[in-house]
Design a protein around this motif. Sequence first.
Motif, short mmCIF file in Angstrom:
data_model
loop_
_atom_site.label_atom_id
_atom_site.label_comp_id
_atom_site.label_asym_id
_atom_site.label_seq_id
_atom_site.Cartn_x
_atom_site.Cartn_y
_atom_site.Cartn_z
N ALA A 71 -3.05 -7.78 -17.78
CA ALA A 71 -2.02 -7.39 -16.82
C ALA A 71 -2.58 -7.45 -15.39
N ALA A 72 -3.79 -6.95 -15.22
CA ALA A 72 -4.39 -6.94 -13.90
C ALA A 72 -4.65 -8.36 -13.41
N PHE A 96 2.82 2.90 -11.99
CA PHE A 96 2.00 1.69 -12.18
C PHE A 96 1.72 1.02 -10.84
N ILE A 97 2.78 0.94 -10.01
CA ILE A 97 2.62 0.27 -8.72
C ILE A 97 1.71 1.07 -7.80
N VAL A 98 1.95 2.38 -7.74
CA VAL A 98 1.10 3.22 -6.90
C VAL A 98 -0.36 3.07 -7.32
N ALA A 99 -0.58 3.09 -8.62
CA ALA A 99 -1.95 2.94 -9.12
C ALA A 99 -2.51 1.57 -8.76
N ALA A 156 4.70 -7.82 -10.61
CA ALA A 156 4.21 -6.51 -11.04
C ALA A 156 5.02 -6.01 -12.23
N PHE A 157 6.31 -6.28 -12.19
CA PHE A 157 7.16 -5.82 -13.29
C PHE A 157 6.77 -6.49 -14.60
N LEU A 208 9.00 -8.99 -2.50
CA LEU A 208 9.91 -9.10 -3.63
C LEU A 208 9.27 -9.84 -4.81
N VAL A 209 8.65 -10.96 -4.47
CA VAL A 209 8.00 -11.75 -5.51
C VAL A 209 6.93 -10.92 -6.20
N MET A 210 6.13 -10.22 -5.37
CA MET A 210 5.06 -9.41 -5.94
C MET A 210 5.61 -8.33 -6.87
N LEU A 211 6.75 -7.74 -6.47
CA LEU A 211 7.36 -6.70 -7.32
C LEU A 211 7.75 -7.29 -8.67
N THR A 212 8.29 -8.51 -8.63
CA THR A 212 8.68 -9.17 -9.87
C THR A 212 7.46 -9.39 -10.76
#
Lengths: 328, 328
Positions: A290-291, A67-70, A20-21, A14-18
Amino acid sequence: MIAFVIRRLLQSVLVMLTVAFISFALFRYVGDPVLIMLGQDFTQAQYDTLVSELGLDQPFYLQFAKFIVAALQGEFGISYRLARPVAQLIMERLPATLELSLVAAILALCIGVPMGVYTGLHRESWLSRFFLTISLIGVSLPTFLIGILLILIFAVQFGVLPSFGRGDVVKFGTWSSGFLTTSGLKALVLPAVTLSLFQLTLIMRLVRSEMLEVLRTDYIKFARARGLTNRAVHFGHALKNTLVPVITITGLQIGGIIAFAIVTETVFQWPGMGLLFIQSVNNADVPVMAAYLLLVGFFFVAINLVVDLLYYVVDPRLRVDRGAASGH
Amino acid sequence: MADTPILEVKNLRVEFPTRRGTLVAVDDISFSIAPGEVLGVVGESGAGKSMTGAAVIGLLEPPGRIAGGSISLAGRRIDNLPYEEMRKVRGREIGAIFQDPLTSLNPLYTIGRQLTETILTHLPVSQAEAQARAVDLLRQVGIPAADKRIEHYPHQFSGGMRQRVVIALALAANPKLIIADEPTTALDVSIQAQIIALIKKLCREHGAAVMLVTHDMGVIAETADRVAVMYAGRIAEIGPVRDVIKAAKHPYTDGLMASIPKVGRTDARLAQIDGAMPRLNAIPRGCAFNPRCGRAFDRCRVDRPEPLAAGASQVACWLYDTAKGDTP
Ligand SMILES: Nc1ncnc2c1ncn2[C@@H]1O[C@H](COP(=O)(O)OP(=O)(O)OP(=O)(O)O)[C@@H](O)[C@H]1O
Ligand code: SF4
Ligand SMILES: [Mg+2]
């Protein structure tokens, strides 16, 4: 145990998704990537083609998913500044930062913990007072100043250590290591000391105050009343009980070390991710930024996960209670 | 030398140097405990009971210190031993039981580890023998399935069970004297009697004498052979339990007993006498009890009463000074 790990893993995701967003939002909405890629001269038709080629006309959740898949495949786009894949750039710089951070963290722990234990056990000794005074300097002087002071003394005045760069490195596939050459090791000294100093003093003060706290507890008094040796009382019983807070802070600090490396890498022109990041900021090289954000976020999350698992190892009270408290 | 007391305290004085002068927490007290005997120690909060116990076991917390007198264990002086010598006495020759079983045990180690560690510190046995002895001790203190429970952590036991573990720890190296400082105060009322009975039974079986500090006159009546009544750092009266409870001689003890509805009831606690015990920095001249004493006379306000023989007891009260015939 398994449930605990799974819960923690889900939280981490969850944190990573945030993160990533945020990273995605930065990538997508800070500046117009199409404009940057097209340069000065272009027609509206060219613009539109590129927009649809890049998928920028799709709904934002689809873009985020892509973006996430990449990102999962290590695809972070092309650096605006260097016109090379971001993933490649980061992979080149990652070893330098990780090696520096690792050495700094080891220094901070291996010196900070014993100093904390010593000052906690011998509160009145002059050496303790000396350590505490020194540590005040460590906490209050900004990192870049310490770095510059060290450069002045050891590089300029005595000329014994290099003031910038990483020295010679040895390549192992994509990994370049400075651990195996004399010049690499020499180059590591000043940046590592600079980077570790703040964390070192923090850990020392933390261990000290935790030791003082624990030494006042009943179970320490009882351990003494049982006639255990000082060694067993101090290291077997007291030190172990300071570990939980120390692990927490140390975990956070290691994340902090990787993030703070930006300053140290700039001062010492250390060719790591931090330096790359600063250069990217100066050039509005958004894909790299971003990366970098995503990667540092990942380190923080991974370290937190390890910290949680370590708690579990250290403190039996957190473990699943198989033989629950029984009656009188 | 069966007559040598296991513990002999002579003119013990415990001081706390503070900024505003020296506080005398224990002022010139003398008593002895015969082998296998149970000495009850009672007195209001702050009377110096715990300080006396801490002085005997050599664990006064700085700046508290023994400022005078002597403590002998089986004829050997122990109040002036170097730290390491005294450490070997603790646990091996004097065991301790503290008030709060919830905080007396190190939460991070199994009770088995804490037991074997204590045994191995003091007795020349192998790890396996220590383990066997630990299981045996747990059985003796009435822990069911001792061979399994030994692997458990303190938080997996209830308060009463933990106090049993503490008792096992105190007895681990077969000491000849146990100092139990309010061993049941922190426990549920319903199990206090069990724990006291257990301490008494085990100490008899192990041939250990007990110094039992408590507020509970019922416990004293049932458990102790003799009792010492402390007041403002001094012993007001010490003698056989029956004499002190049924025929108190010192006016303070008299007041204490009168305030108890029925001797022998386990819920009978010390009730207040008019007024309060003086603070350490305001102990009156002469007899410390004189402002609250209904029978005080001139001499009480000037001279401090020495312990005087009265029947089988010693009483620090001028009413019992037969030599001078100076009574009102
Ligand atoms: N660190 C200290 N500095 C100064 N005085 C202290 C200190 N510790 C304890 N005292 C004093 O020593 C006196 C004796 O305390 P002690 O703990 O022996 O009382 P006690 O009889 O055990 O009381 P309680 O029934 O409450 O346990 C008290 O008046 C207390 O205020
Ligand atoms: S000495 Fe005097 S004041 Fe003290 S208890 Fe005896 S009669 Fe009371
Ligand atoms: Mg006490």
